[in-house]
Design a protein around this motif. Structure first.
Motif, PDB file in Angstrom:
ATOM      1  N   THR A  89       7.384   9.122  -1.469  1.00  0.00           N
ATOM      2  CA  THR A  89       7.051   7.775  -1.012  1.00  0.00           C
ATOM      3  C   THR A  89       8.295   6.900  -0.983  1.00  0.00           C
ATOM      4  O   THR A  89       9.024   6.781  -1.968  1.00  0.00           O
ATOM      5  N   ALA A  90       8.559   6.310   0.175  1.00  0.00           N
ATOM      6  CA  ALA A  90       9.758   5.494   0.362  1.00  0.00           C
ATOM      7  C   ALA A  90       9.744   4.918   1.769  1.00  0.00           C
ATOM      8  O   ALA A  90       8.914   5.296   2.595  1.00  0.00           O
ATOM      9  N   VAL A  91      10.683   4.049   2.012  1.00  0.00           N
ATOM     10  CA  VAL A  91      10.967   3.641   3.384  1.00  0.00           C
ATOM     11  C   VAL A  91      12.052   4.572   3.903  1.00  0.00           C
ATOM     12  O   VAL A  91      13.103   4.737   3.256  1.00  0.00           O
ATOM     13  N   TYR A  92      11.798   5.171   5.037  1.00  0.00           N
ATOM     14  CA  TYR A  92      12.720   6.133   5.622  1.00  0.00           C
ATOM     15  C   TYR A  92      13.494   5.448   6.750  1.00  0.00           C
ATOM     16  O   TYR A  92      12.909   4.799   7.624  1.00  0.00           O
ATOM     17  N   TYR A  93      14.797   5.637   6.706  1.00  0.00           N
ATOM     18  CA  TYR A  93      15.688   5.011   7.675  1.00  0.00           C
ATOM     19  C   TYR A  93      16.411   6.069   8.494  1.00  0.00           C
ATOM     20  O   TYR A  93      16.979   7.014   7.938  1.00  0.00           O
ATOM     21  N   CYS A  94      16.420   5.856   9.773  1.00  0.00           N
ATOM     22  CA  CYS A  94      17.197   6.703  10.658  1.00  0.00           C
ATOM     23  C   CYS A  94      18.646   6.218  10.668  1.00  0.00           C
ATOM     24  O   CYS A  94      18.897   5.000  10.624  1.00  0.00           O
ATOM     25  N   ASN A  95      19.564   7.149  10.722  1.00  0.00           N
ATOM     26  CA  ASN A  95      20.987   6.819  10.696  1.00  0.00           C
ATOM     27  C   ASN A  95      21.720   7.581  11.783  1.00  0.00           C
ATOM     28  O   ASN A  95      21.411   8.741  12.065  1.00  0.00           O
ATOM     29  N   ALA A  96      22.699   6.912  12.383  1.00  0.00           N
ATOM     30  CA  ALA A  96      23.598   7.568  13.323  1.00  0.00           C
ATOM     31  C   ALA A  96      25.025   7.239  12.899  1.00  0.00           C
ATOM     32  O   ALA A  96      25.316   6.094  12.563  1.00  0.00           O
ATOM     33  N   ALA A  97      25.874   8.247  12.912  1.00  0.00           N
ATOM     34  CA  ALA A  97      27.251   8.056  12.460  1.00  0.00           C
ATOM     35  C   ALA A  97      28.230   8.478  13.547  1.00  0.00           C
ATOM     36  O   ALA A  97      27.961   9.412  14.316  1.00  0.00           O
ATOM     37  N   THR A  98      29.353   7.788  13.591  1.00  0.00           N
ATOM     38  CA  THR A  98      30.405   8.112  14.543  1.00  0.00           C
ATOM     39  C   THR A  98      31.523   8.870  13.828  1.00  0.00           C
ATOM     40  O   THR A  98      31.587   8.878  12.603  1.00  0.00           O
ATOM     41  N   PRO A  99      32.416   9.487  14.592  1.00  0.00           N
ATOM     42  CA  PRO A  99      33.536  10.199  13.949  1.00  0.00           C
ATOM     43  C   PRO A  99      34.393   9.297  13.072  1.00  0.00           C
ATOM     44  O   PRO A  99      35.055   9.767  12.150  1.00  0.00           O
ATOM     45  N   LEU A 100      34.402   7.993  13.355  1.00  0.00           N
ATOM     46  CA  LEU A 100      35.165   7.055  12.539  1.00  0.00           C
ATOM     47  C   LEU A 100      34.322   6.492  11.402  1.00  0.00           C
ATOM     48  O   LEU A 100      34.689   5.491  10.794  1.00  0.00           O
ATOM     49  N   LEU A 101      33.198   7.154  11.148  1.00  0.00           N
ATOM     50  CA  LEU A 101      32.334   6.837  10.004  1.00  0.00           C
ATOM     51  C   LEU A 101      31.685   5.465  10.105  1.00  0.00           C
ATOM     52  O   LEU A 101      31.342   4.848   9.095  1.00  0.00           O
ATOM     53  N   ARG A 102      31.496   4.987  11.326  1.00  0.00           N
ATOM     54  CA  ARG A 102      30.685   3.776  11.490  1.00  0.00           C
ATOM     55  C   ARG A 102      29.231   4.200  11.494  1.00  0.00           C
ATOM     56  O   ARG A 102      28.867   5.178  12.145  1.00  0.00           O
ATOM     57  N   ASN A 103      28.404   3.456  10.783  1.00  0.00           N
ATOM     58  CA  ASN A 103      26.999   3.801  10.648  1.00  0.00           C
ATOM     59  C   ASN A 103      26.107   2.793  11.363  1.00  0.00           C
ATOM     60  O   ASN A 103      26.335   1.583  11.297  1.00  0.00           O
ATOM     61  N   TYR A 104      25.086   3.328  11.994  1.00  0.00           N
ATOM     62  CA  TYR A 104      24.057   2.519  12.621  1.00  0.00           C
ATOM     63  C   TYR A 104      22.730   2.876  11.950  1.00  0.00           C
ATOM     64  O   TYR A 104      22.497   4.037  11.593  1.00  0.00           O
ATOM     65  N   TRP A 105      21.858   1.868  11.824  1.00  0.00           N
ATOM     66  CA  TRP A 105      20.599   2.078  11.126  1.00  0.00           C
ATOM     67  C   TRP A 105      19.407   1.640  11.962  1.00  0.00           C
ATOM     68  O   TRP A 105      19.483   0.624  12.660  1.00  0.00           O
ATOM     69  N   GLY A 106      18.326   2.407  11.843  1.00  0.00           N
ATOM     70  CA  GLY A 106      17.061   1.993  12.421  1.00  0.00           C
ATOM     71  C   GLY A 106      16.366   1.014  11.500  1.00  0.00           C
ATOM     72  O   GLY A 106      16.851   0.677  10.411  1.00  0.00           O
ATOM     73  N   GLN A 107      15.189   0.578  11.893  1.00  0.00           N
ATOM     74  CA  GLN A 107      14.497  -0.492  11.182  1.00  0.00           C
ATOM     75  C   GLN A 107      13.737  -0.006   9.962  1.00  0.00           C
ATOM     76  O   GLN A 107      13.290  -0.807   9.167  1.00  0.00           O
ATOM     77  N   GLY A 108      13.603   1.284   9.782  1.00  0.00           N
ATOM     78  CA  GLY A 108      12.870   1.805   8.633  1.00  0.00           C
ATOM     79  C   GLY A 108      11.403   2.010   8.955  1.00  0.00           C
ATOM     80  O   GLY A 108      10.785   1.197   9.643  1.00  0.00           O
ATOM     81  N   THR A 109      10.872   3.093   8.443  1.00  0.00           N
ATOM     82  CA  THR A 109       9.448   3.368   8.597  1.00  0.00           C
ATOM     83  C   THR A 109       8.920   3.823   7.236  1.00  0.00           C
ATOM     84  O   THR A 109       9.528   4.651   6.569  1.00  0.00           O
ATOM     85  N   LYS A 110       7.783   3.261   6.833  1.00  0.00           N
ATOM     86  CA  LYS A 110       7.289   3.484   5.494  1.00  0.00           C
ATOM     87  C   LYS A 110       6.436   4.744   5.423  1.00  0.00           C
ATOM     88  O   LYS A 110       5.558   4.964   6.262  1.00  0.00           O
ATOM     89  N   VAL A 111       6.707   5.549   4.415  1.00  0.00           N
ATOM     90  CA  VAL A 111       5.925   6.747   4.140  1.00  0.00           C
ATOM     91  C   VAL A 111       5.316   6.594   2.748  1.00  0.00           C
ATOM     92  O   VAL A 111       6.037   6.362   1.777  1.00  0.00           O
ATOM     93  N   THR A 112       4.005   6.714   2.689  1.00  0.00           N
ATOM     94  CA  THR A 112       3.308   6.620   1.412  1.00  0.00           C
ATOM     95  C   THR A 112       2.506   7.890   1.197  1.00  0.00           C
ATOM     96  O   THR A 112       1.693   8.253   2.053  1.00  0.00           O
ATOM     97  N   VAL A 113       2.757   8.544   0.075  1.00  0.00           N
ATOM     98  CA  VAL A 113       2.051   9.788  -0.257  1.00  0.00           C
ATOM     99  C   VAL A 113       1.184   9.514  -1.479  1.00  0.00           C
ATOM    100  O   VAL A 113       1.692   9.203  -2.561  1.00  0.00           O
ATOM    101  N   SER A 114      -0.109   9.649  -1.291  1.00  0.00           N
ATOM    102  CA  SER A 114      -1.040   9.396  -2.392  1.00  0.00           C
ATOM    103  C   SER A 114      -1.325  10.690  -3.152  1.00  0.00           C
ATOM    104  O   SER A 114      -1.347  11.773  -2.584  1.00  0.00           O
ATOM    105  N   SER A 115      -1.550  10.539  -4.438  1.00  0.00           N
ATOM    106  CA  SER A 115      -1.802  11.725  -5.279  1.00  0.00           C
ATOM    107  C   SER A 115      -3.288  12.050  -5.344  1.00  0.00           C
ATOM    108  O   SER A 115      -4.129  11.314  -4.874  1.00  0.00           O
TER     109      SER A 115
END
Length: 115
Positions: A89-115
């Protein structure tokens, strides 16, 4: 580079979810994409990554359960999550990286796992 993530939701333990992340914009700059997650009170951590050449890496906690893949024609990366556990359970973020190590991020999508 813009990243649009989708696919999160609520699932019972043992279930599956598939996350998608579509990249747009200056995608030629990207040499790797991945998924990170952040649970409340925790630092953001790498879940899985994939290079343009298809080389993948995974956090030990998800090996054998999660699979990252990409569709280069659609500029989309996927995270298939099986055998989900409450600790996933967490907010999952998509990431894209360039060869110069610049990072881009998505808005996040929440995943909840119930027991």
């Amino acid at each position: 580079v813009q990243l649009q993530a989708s696919g999160g939701g609520l699932v019972q333990a043992g279930g599956s979810l598939k996350l998608s992340c579509a990249a747009s914009g200056s995608i030629f700059r990207i040499n790797a994409m991945g998924w990170y997650r952040q649970a409340p009170g925790n630092q953001r951590e790498l879940v899985a990554g994939i290079t343009n050449g298809g080389v993948t890496n995974y956090a030990d906690s998800v090996k054998g359960r999660f699979t990252i893949s990409r569709d280069n024609a659609k500029n989309t990366v996927y995270l298939q999550m099986n055998s989900l556990k409450p600790e996933d359970t967490a907010v999952y973020y998509c990431n894209a990286a360039t060869p110069l190590l610049r990072n881009y991020w998505g808005q996040g999508t929440k995943v909840t796992v119930s027991s």
